[in-house]
Design a protein around this motif. Structure first.
Motif, mmCIF file in Angstrom:
data_model
loop_
_atom_site.group_PDB
_atom_site.id
_atom_site.type_symbol
_atom_site.label_atom_id
_atom_site.label_comp_id
_atom_site.label_asym_id
_atom_site.label_seq_id
_atom_site.Cartn_x
_atom_site.Cartn_y
_atom_site.Cartn_z
ATOM 1 N N GLY A 155 29.192 33.069 36.585
ATOM 2 C CA GLY A 155 28.860 32.990 35.166
ATOM 3 C C GLY A 155 29.971 33.523 34.269
ATOM 4 O O GLY A 155 30.291 32.934 33.247
ATOM 5 N N SER A 156 30.580 34.669 34.645
ATOM 6 C CA SER A 156 31.668 35.247 33.850
ATOM 7 C C SER A 156 32.522 36.134 34.742
ATOM 8 O O SER A 156 32.090 36.550 35.821
ATOM 9 C CB SER A 156 31.120 36.071 32.674
ATOM 10 O OG SER A 156 30.375 37.172 33.142
ATOM 11 N N ILE A 157 33.754 36.418 34.292
ATOM 12 C CA ILE A 157 34.662 37.262 35.053
ATOM 13 C C ILE A 157 35.506 38.094 34.088
ATOM 14 O O ILE A 157 35.933 37.615 33.032
ATOM 15 C CB ILE A 157 35.573 36.411 35.977
ATOM 16 C CG1 ILE A 157 36.462 37.340 36.826
ATOM 17 C CG2 ILE A 157 36.420 35.432 35.173
ATOM 18 C CD1 ILE A 157 37.230 36.596 37.915
ATOM 19 N N ALA A 158 35.689 39.369 34.417
ATOM 20 C CA ALA A 158 36.540 40.275 33.627
ATOM 21 C C ALA A 158 37.658 40.775 34.520
ATOM 22 O O ALA A 158 37.406 41.235 35.635
ATOM 23 C CB ALA A 158 35.724 41.443 33.090
ATOM 24 N N LEU A 159 38.897 40.667 34.072
ATOM 25 C CA LEU A 159 40.058 41.052 34.874
ATOM 26 C C LEU A 159 40.885 42.082 34.119
ATOM 27 O O LEU A 159 41.054 41.998 32.901
ATOM 28 C CB LEU A 159 40.930 39.826 35.175
ATOM 29 C CG LEU A 159 40.282 38.702 35.993
ATOM 30 C CD1 LEU A 159 41.223 37.513 36.079
ATOM 31 C CD2 LEU A 159 39.919 39.194 37.380
ATOM 32 N N THR A 160 41.406 43.041 34.847
ATOM 33 C CA THR A 160 42.333 44.014 34.269
ATOM 34 C C THR A 160 43.286 44.491 35.346
ATOM 35 O O THR A 160 42.942 44.550 36.526
ATOM 36 C CB THR A 160 41.584 45.215 33.663
ATOM 37 O OG1 THR A 160 42.539 46.071 33.034
ATOM 38 C CG2 THR A 160 40.828 45.993 34.721
ATOM 39 N N LEU A 208 47.291 46.933 41.286
ATOM 40 C CA LEU A 208 46.146 46.170 41.790
ATOM 41 C C LEU A 208 45.445 45.493 40.627
ATOM 42 O O LEU A 208 45.605 45.870 39.469
ATOM 43 C CB LEU A 208 45.184 47.071 42.577
ATOM 44 C CG LEU A 208 44.602 48.307 41.875
ATOM 45 C CD1 LEU A 208 43.381 47.956 41.046
ATOM 46 C CD2 LEU A 208 44.233 49.366 42.896
ATOM 47 N N LEU A 209 44.645 44.485 40.982
ATOM 48 C CA LEU A 209 43.890 43.713 39.998
ATOM 49 C C LEU A 209 42.414 43.976 40.220
ATOM 50 O O LEU A 209 41.901 43.801 41.318
ATOM 51 C CB LEU A 209 44.177 42.210 40.142
ATOM 52 C CG LEU A 209 43.464 41.301 39.151
ATOM 53 C CD1 LEU A 209 43.958 41.566 37.729
ATOM 54 C CD2 LEU A 209 43.687 39.830 39.514
ATOM 55 N N LEU A 210 41.755 44.440 39.177
ATOM 56 C CA LEU A 210 40.325 44.721 39.243
ATOM 57 C C LEU A 210 39.564 43.612 38.537
ATOM 58 O O LEU A 210 39.943 43.194 37.427
ATOM 59 C CB LEU A 210 40.021 46.067 38.564
ATOM 60 C CG LEU A 210 40.705 47.308 39.158
ATOM 61 C CD1 LEU A 210 40.393 48.533 38.328
ATOM 62 C CD2 LEU A 210 40.272 47.506 40.599
ATOM 63 N N GLY A 211 38.476 43.131 39.225
ATOM 64 C CA GLY A 211 37.677 42.050 38.662
ATOM 65 C C GLY A 211 36.198 42.345 38.734
ATOM 66 O O GLY A 211 35.707 42.873 39.738
ATOM 67 N N LEU A 212 35.496 42.040 37.640
ATOM 68 C CA LEU A 212 34.041 42.193 37.580
ATOM 69 C C LEU A 212 33.445 40.797 37.417
ATOM 70 O O LEU A 212 33.648 40.155 36.373
ATOM 71 C CB LEU A 212 33.650 43.098 36.420
ATOM 72 C CG LEU A 212 32.156 43.372 36.267
ATOM 73 C CD1 LEU A 212 31.609 44.095 37.496
ATOM 74 C CD2 LEU A 212 31.880 44.182 34.996
ATOM 75 N N VAL A 213 32.745 40.327 38.468
ATOM 76 C CA VAL A 213 32.225 38.958 38.494
ATOM 77 C C VAL A 213 30.720 39.012 38.305
ATOM 78 O O VAL A 213 30.011 39.777 38.975
ATOM 79 C CB VAL A 213 32.574 38.254 39.814
ATOM 80 C CG1 VAL A 213 32.072 36.800 39.789
ATOM 81 C CG2 VAL A 213 34.082 38.300 40.043
ATOM 82 N N THR A 214 30.230 38.177 37.404
ATOM 83 C CA THR A 214 28.794 38.080 37.156
ATOM 84 C C THR A 214 28.321 36.675 37.551
ATOM 85 O O THR A 214 28.849 35.680 37.027
ATOM 86 C CB THR A 214 28.468 38.330 35.679
ATOM 87 O OG1 THR A 214 28.986 39.615 35.305
ATOM 88 C CG2 THR A 214 26.971 38.295 35.434
ATOM 89 N N PRO A 215 27.354 36.543 38.486
ATOM 90 C CA PRO A 215 26.838 35.214 38.870
ATOM 91 C C PRO A 215 26.160 34.542 37.680
ATOM 92 O O PRO A 215 25.683 35.199 36.752
ATOM 93 C CB PRO A 215 25.840 35.520 39.994
ATOM 94 C CG PRO A 215 26.209 36.900 40.471
ATOM 95 C CD PRO A 215 26.747 37.618 39.281
ATOM 96 N N ARG A 216 26.115 33.222 37.761
ATOM 97 C CA ARG A 216 25.478 32.469 36.684
ATOM 98 C C ARG A 216 23.963 32.703 36.680
ATOM 99 O O ARG A 216 23.356 32.810 35.611
ATOM 100 C CB ARG A 216 25.798 30.981 36.816
ATOM 101 C CG ARG A 216 25.301 30.128 35.642
ATOM 102 C CD ARG A 216 25.724 28.682 35.837
ATOM 103 N NE ARG A 216 27.174 28.556 35.856
ATOM 104 C CZ ARG A 216 27.949 28.468 34.771
ATOM 105 N NH1 ARG A 216 27.379 28.492 33.576
ATOM 106 N NH2 ARG A 216 29.241 28.357 34.883
ATOM 107 N N THR A 217 23.380 32.756 37.895
ATOM 108 C CA THR A 217 21.942 33.007 38.028
ATOM 109 C C THR A 217 21.736 34.132 39.022
ATOM 110 O O THR A 217 22.579 34.365 39.904
ATOM 111 C CB THR A 217 21.204 31.746 38.530
ATOM 112 O OG1 THR A 217 21.760 31.341 39.787
ATOM 113 C CG2 THR A 217 21.345 30.603 37.526
#
Length: 461
Positions: free
Chosen positions: A397-402, A417-426
């Protein structure tokens, strides 16, 4: 028609248009139309020469303003210092033979000098800015321009004072203040810093400007033909006239010689600049310093030049000396100093040092830019990553990268390093994190990637 006849029957010479032009010019430039009576002008000037109350405080504040302007090297602040000067009283009293007004003017002129010197000395003594700036240095050597400012300021001042309407005295006041207050402040600077040459030069400039303001006032009063003071006691009148004549001669005669010398110095410097610009215009040689000294008495004038670049031969320098007379510099010596081989080596070394310094600056800039790139948040291309991810993995659903930096226990940076926060669509949607990591490695060129899955909240659903 070559002439015209007046009402009395006498024929005047010259064409009629000349008479009309003369009448027109007299009407335009006449100072008689709104001239105030002598007694009215006398009262205004007598009131202005006395430093008491408002006038005294205005003098102190004007001195402080001018001192601040000289201290911070601001010409605008210096010009803003206003002053009602008793020097005009000196010129006016000499013009109408008023010995009492002359004594009063001289007393208040002395008071003005003492108050301004004390005020500026105290200011510069406590001021944290002690360097002599260009505005200060300019008040230590009198020039023709200073004399002209004083002369025309005095003329404007007495013309304004001789009008019935005296509301237009601001510009003359500024001109007189510009000529008088800054030199006094510079003299105070010389006393506060123990540099007597500053005091002597500034006092000399103040004296010259004072003389020319008084001279301008004297000449204009005589031009306006104000009535001179008449004494009942003829013996006293004779003594007063002799005294005032002596004061006039002692005051004004030196100004003639001073003015002539300043004009000669200015003309000499202008001609010397023209001579150097034309005669020493070589392609591979440059004049980096030009000093001009006007000769006094039998002492010849001198032009000293410092050259860099290709060394000029004796014949070239001799030809330049021969051209001095052509420019009107007949009794002038030419001194030419050229850089030797050692000097050129020093210049080359200096240039090399500048190149090395510039290289060090560029290296440091590149290092800082690298650090900025290292710590900067991944933003360029994030929109493209999210759009591509939405097509490749519809379950996201969405992704945040830093971008982050890993540090060891001693505080030293280890890796990026690359940090990612992934949110599923459902809720409960499956996301292939390993495939997503490999794709992000190719997309961002960062090897170490950490992904965290966050279940969508009820509000997002």
């Amino acid at each position: 028609m070559e002439g015209h006849t007046t009402d009395s029957g006498k024929r005047t010479g010259g064409p009629a248009w000349f008479a009309e032009l003369k009448g027109f010019m007299n009407g335009r430039f006449s100072l008689e139309e709104d001239k105030a009576p002598r007694d009215e002008v006398y009262a205004a000037i007598e009131k202005g020469v006395v430093f008491r109350g408002v006038n005294l405080w205005v003098l102190i504040f004007a001195t402080m303003i001018a001192s601040l302007g000289l201290n911070v090297n601001s010409a605008a602040v210096i010009i803003g210092a206003m002053l009602i000067s008793p020097i005009m009283g000196v010129g006016f009293s000499l013009g109408i033979n008023d010995f009492d007004l002359l004594k009063k003017s001289l007393r208040n002129l002395t008071l003005m000098f003492i108050v301004a010197i004390v005020t500026s000395t105290v200011y510069f003594f406590i001021s944290p800015l002690g360097d002599a700036r260009s505005e200060l240095l300019a008040r230590t050597v009198p020039t023709t321009y200073d004399v002209l400012i004083a002369l025309f300021g005095g003329l404007a001042g007495i013309v304004a004072q001789s009008r019935r309407d005296r509301t237009s005295t601001v510009i003359p006041g500024v001109a007189i203040a510009t000529a008088l207050i800054p030199p006094l402040c510079t003299a105070g600077y010389g006393l506060a810093t123990g540099q007597l040459r500053f005091f002597a030069g500034a006092f000399y400039l103040f004296f010259i400007n004072s003389v020319f303001i008084a001279l301008a006032t004297f000449l204009m009063v005589r031009f306006l033909k104000y009535e001179k003071k008449v004494f009942i006691d003829k013996v006293r009148e004779r003594n007063v006239r002799r005294t005032m004549l002596a004061i006039t001669l002692v005051t004004f005669i030196p100004s003639v010689f001073i003015g002539l010398r300043m004009v000669r110095v200015s003309v000499f410097e202008a001609v010397a600049d023209k001579y150097v610009a034309q005669v020493f215009a070589f392609q591979n040689t440059r004049v980096i310093e030009c000093a001009k000294f006007y000769g006094a008495g039998r002492k010849p004038s001198r032009i000293e030049l410092l050259l860099v670049g290709e060394t000029l031969t004796e014949d070239v320098i001799g030809n330049a000396e021969a051209q001095l007379e052509r420019f009107g510099l007949k009794n002038t010596e030419l001194v030419v100093r050229q850089a030797s081989g050692t000097d050129r080596l020093d210049l080359s070394t200096l240039q090399k040092n500048y190149v090395e310094l510039l290289g060090e600056k560029n290296r440091r800039i590149a290092e800082l830019q690298s650090q900025i790139e290292r710590y900067r948040v991944v933003d360029a291309g994030v929109d493209g990553i999210s759009q591509e991810l939405g097509v490749m993995m519809p379950s996201v659903g969405s992704i945040a990268l830093t971008k982050g930096v890993r540090f060891d226990c001693e505080g030293a940076p280890c890796d990026t390093l690359l940090l990612g926060l992934v949110t599923p669509r459902t809720p409960g949607a499956r996301i292939d994190t390993e495939t997503l990591k490999e794709w992000l490695r190719l997309r961002t060129k960062i090897r170490d990637i950490r992904l965290f899955i966050e279940e969508p909240s009820a509000d997002e659903n």
